[in-house]
Design an enzyme around this catalytic site. Sequence first.
Site, short mmCIF file in Angstrom:
data_model
loop_
_atom_site.label_atom_id
_atom_site.label_comp_id
_atom_site.label_asym_id
_atom_site.label_seq_id
_atom_site.Cartn_x
_atom_site.Cartn_y
_atom_site.Cartn_z
CG ASP A 1 -2.97 2.37 4.85
OD1 ASP A 1 -3.26 3.73 4.92
OD2 ASP A 1 -3.61 1.18 4.90
CG ASP B 1 -6.98 3.29 9.55
OD1 ASP B 1 -6.05 3.75 10.33
OD2 ASP B 1 -7.91 4.13 9.34
CG ASP C 1 -5.31 -2.24 4.47
OD1 ASP C 1 -6.66 -2.30 4.70
OD2 ASP C 1 -5.00 -1.15 4.55
#
Length: 277
Positions: free
Chosen positions: A18, A20, A192
């Site tokens: 991922d 961000d 996250d």
Amino acid sequence: MLDLVENHSLPRTAAFFDLDKTVIAKSSTLTFSKSFYQGGLINRRAALRTAYIQFVFLAGGADHDQMERMRKYLSSMCRGWNVQQVKEIVAETLHDLIDPIIYDEAASLIEQHHKASRDVVIVSTSGAEVVEPIGELLGADRVVATRMVVGEDGCFTGEVEYYAYGPTKAEAIKELAASEGYDLPRCYAYSDSATDLPMLESVGHPHAVNPDRALRREAVARSWPILDFHRPVRLKQRLPGLSVPPRPALVAAAAIGAAAATAGLVWYASRRRATAV
């Protein structure tokens, strides 16, 4: 634990990241908020209308249904925006904004996976034209990102061609595994957010990076490794061999996120002024 040597007699493997708050320390869309407001892509009225949506997004408390409503509203808001104008605004600041916020730990992991002969794939909900240049900076082999429809007039239609979110990320990973020959039980994934659980569940080596509360609970329950990334570093200093591509573009999805970010900033500023009076 990360295997540093890949057995070339076995099927290929990959590491899926991922973007961000996993590879970079901020939202790839929020970094452009000031530039988009100054460029006139969002006015005060639109900013006030999207303020609540933006703060829900920033708080990280949006569930699937809320995310879908946000996507539809913001997609509609960007309808008619000129793509070239968006690209020009972002191209002026992309590297200055993104380069300093690469996590040193993420850069190290990318290096390790490449040394082990694994492909590195960035899988992001942000727009393809902003994610692809970042992926190139990182040395990623492939990118999966949101794509929006551009009309014959060169403007965003407001329609989403492909939305890289939630289960869709997992589907994209499985399609890549089929086309590239990746052995998913031996692959790695990093995120996250609990919205990426389908992606993490798709591989044999999932990792939670700076996880939100929901993902942390899942990681603890499933005994997944939890990683703490906290050292941003200029990518050109961390990976000096990587070249910086000229004038990257931005897809509508990134424009949408930046517009929403601007909405929150303008709303907050207006509240501060009202309180001061």
